[in-house]
Design a protein around this motif. Structure first.
Motif, PDB file in Angstrom:
ATOM      1  N   VAL A 241      -8.016  -6.804  -4.202  1.00 54.20           N
ATOM      2  CA  VAL A 241      -8.334  -5.935  -3.068  1.00 54.20           C
ATOM      3  C   VAL A 241      -9.561  -6.464  -2.332  1.00 54.20           C
ATOM      4  CG1 VAL A 241      -9.109  -3.625  -2.421  1.00 54.20           C
ATOM      5  CG2 VAL A 241      -7.241  -3.889  -4.017  1.00 54.20           C
ATOM      6  N   GLU A 242     -10.569  -6.897  -3.070  1.00 57.29           N
ATOM      7  CA  GLU A 242     -11.769  -7.426  -2.433  1.00 57.29           C
ATOM      8  C   GLU A 242     -11.473  -8.698  -1.652  1.00 57.29           C
ATOM      9  OE1 GLU A 242     -14.593  -7.746  -5.624  1.00 57.29           O
ATOM     10  OE2 GLU A 242     -15.265  -5.673  -5.373  1.00 57.29           O
TER      11      GLU A 242
ATOM     12  N   ASP B 116     -17.208   1.350   3.831  1.00 54.20           N
ATOM     13  CA  ASP B 116     -16.105   0.393   3.903  1.00 54.20           C
ATOM     14  C   ASP B 116     -14.803   1.144   4.167  1.00 54.20           C
ATOM     15  OD1 ASP B 116     -17.767  -1.689   3.397  1.00 54.20           O
ATOM     16  OD2 ASP B 116     -17.208  -1.924   1.288  1.00 54.20           O
TER      17      ASP B 116
ATOM     18  N   TYR C  93      -7.868   4.598  -1.724  1.00 50.08           N
ATOM     19  CA  TYR C  93      -6.639   4.020  -1.190  1.00 50.08           C
ATOM     20  C   TYR C  93      -5.674   3.748  -2.337  1.00 50.08           C
ATOM     21  CZ  TYR C  93      -9.559   3.327   2.888  1.00 50.08           C
ATOM     22  OH  TYR C  93     -10.392   3.534   3.943  1.00 50.08           O
TER      23      TYR C  93
ATOM     24  N   ILE D 174     -10.365   0.409   4.823  1.00 50.31           N
ATOM     25  CA  ILE D 174      -9.219  -0.491   4.839  1.00 50.31           C
ATOM     26  C   ILE D 174      -8.275   0.036   5.903  1.00 50.31           C
ATOM     27  CG2 ILE D 174      -7.256  -1.369   3.546  1.00 50.31           C
ATOM     28  CD1 ILE D 174      -8.871  -1.051   1.007  1.00 50.31           C
ATOM     29  N   ASP D 175      -7.966  -0.809   6.885  1.00 49.30           N
ATOM     30  CA  ASP D 175      -7.085  -0.402   7.969  1.00 49.30           C
ATOM     31  C   ASP D 175      -5.712  -1.035   7.746  1.00 49.30           C
ATOM     32  OD1 ASP D 175      -6.079   0.639  10.264  1.00 49.30           O
ATOM     33  OD2 ASP D 175      -7.145  -0.714  11.616  1.00 49.30           O
ATOM     34  N   PHE D 176      -4.740  -0.224   7.335  1.00 50.23           N
ATOM     35  CA  PHE D 176      -3.403  -0.720   7.081  1.00 50.23           C
ATOM     36  C   PHE D 176      -2.624  -0.943   8.367  1.00 50.23           C
ATOM     37  CE2 PHE D 176      -3.873   1.807   3.003  1.00 50.23           C
ATOM     38  CZ  PHE D 176      -4.167   0.698   2.261  1.00 50.23           C
TER      39      PHE D 176
ATOM     40  N   PRO E 122       0.835  -1.209   0.000  1.00 47.75           N
ATOM     41  CA  PRO E 122       0.000   0.000   0.000  1.00 47.75           C
ATOM     42  C   PRO E 122       0.866   1.254   0.000  1.00 47.75           C
ATOM     43  CG  PRO E 122       0.011  -0.989   2.165  1.00 47.75           C
ATOM     44  CD  PRO E 122       0.771  -1.928   1.271  1.00 47.75           C
TER      45      PRO E 122
ATOM     46  N   ASN F 124      -3.696  -2.276  11.361  1.00 48.53           N
ATOM     47  CA  ASN F 124      -4.270  -3.176  12.364  1.00 48.53           C
ATOM     48  C   ASN F 124      -3.334  -4.308  12.769  1.00 48.53           C
ATOM     49  OD1 ASN F 124      -4.349  -4.623  10.010  1.00 48.53           O
ATOM     50  ND2 ASN F 124      -6.503  -5.143  10.132  1.00 48.53           N
TER      51      ASN F 124
ATOM     52  N   SER G 152      -7.752   8.925   1.710  1.00 54.95           N
ATOM     53  CA  SER G 152      -8.515   7.792   2.233  1.00 54.95           C
ATOM     54  C   SER G 152      -9.512   8.232   3.292  1.00 54.95           C
ATOM     55  CB  SER G 152      -7.572   6.735   2.805  1.00 54.95           C
ATOM     56  OG  SER G 152      -6.919   7.225   3.957  1.00 54.95           O
TER      57      SER G 152
ATOM     58  N   THR H  36      -8.472  -9.613  -0.382  1.00 61.11           N
ATOM     59  CA  THR H  36      -7.525  -9.381   0.711  1.00 61.11           C
ATOM     60  C   THR H  36      -8.149  -8.615   1.869  1.00 61.11           C
ATOM     61  OG1 THR H  36      -5.742  -9.303  -0.923  1.00 61.11           O
ATOM     62  CG2 THR H  36      -5.248  -8.450   1.263  1.00 61.11           C
ATOM     63  N   TYR H  37      -8.906  -7.562   1.567  1.00 60.78           N
ATOM     64  CA  TYR H  37      -9.395  -6.674   2.619  1.00 60.78           C
ATOM     65  C   TYR H  37     -10.886  -6.815   2.899  1.00 60.78           C
ATOM     66  CZ  TYR H  37      -4.857  -4.466   2.148  1.00 60.78           C
ATOM     67  OH  TYR H  37      -3.508  -4.237   2.113  1.00 60.78           O
TER      68      TYR H  37
END
Length: 96
Positions: free
Chosen positions: A40-41, A88, A23, A90-92, A7, A94, A17, A43-44
């Motif tokens: 992306v769908e 929605d 993103y 995406i938390d990079f 990312p 976490n 974002s 993975t996240y």
């Protein structure tokens, strides 16, 4: 072939974002928009609305040294900007 390489975590990308649900990712240069969307769908776990891609060519440089002229170049990269559905995220961070 892994489509998503890493990312893009910059100040500009983080602001985008938070405001617009967009993103940035550095992706494989041979990947198309459908492959990027599916990766992306998967993975996240988010639903992707739009994918925009940018190809960057290699940067070439020349250095003049005692032993002569040295030429070099960086690798070509492809960036993708993903817009996810409203709500929605995406938390990079976490899994740090």
């Amino acid at each position: 072939m892994s489509v998503l390489i890493k990312p893009i975590i910059t100040e500009k990308a983080t602001a985008d974002s938070e405001l617009n649900n967009r993103y940035g990712f550095i992706v494989d240069t041979k990947a198309n928009k459908l492959q990027i969307k599916d990766a992306v769908e998967a993975t996240y776990g988010v639903s992707v609305e739009k994918v925009r891609t940018m190809n960057y060519g290699p940067k070439r440089s020349t250095r003049y040294t005692k032993t002569g002229i040295q030429h070099g170049k960086t690798n070509a990269i492809k960036k993708a900007v993903i817009q996810v559905a409203e709500g929605d995220i995406i938390d990079f961070y976490n899994n740090i």
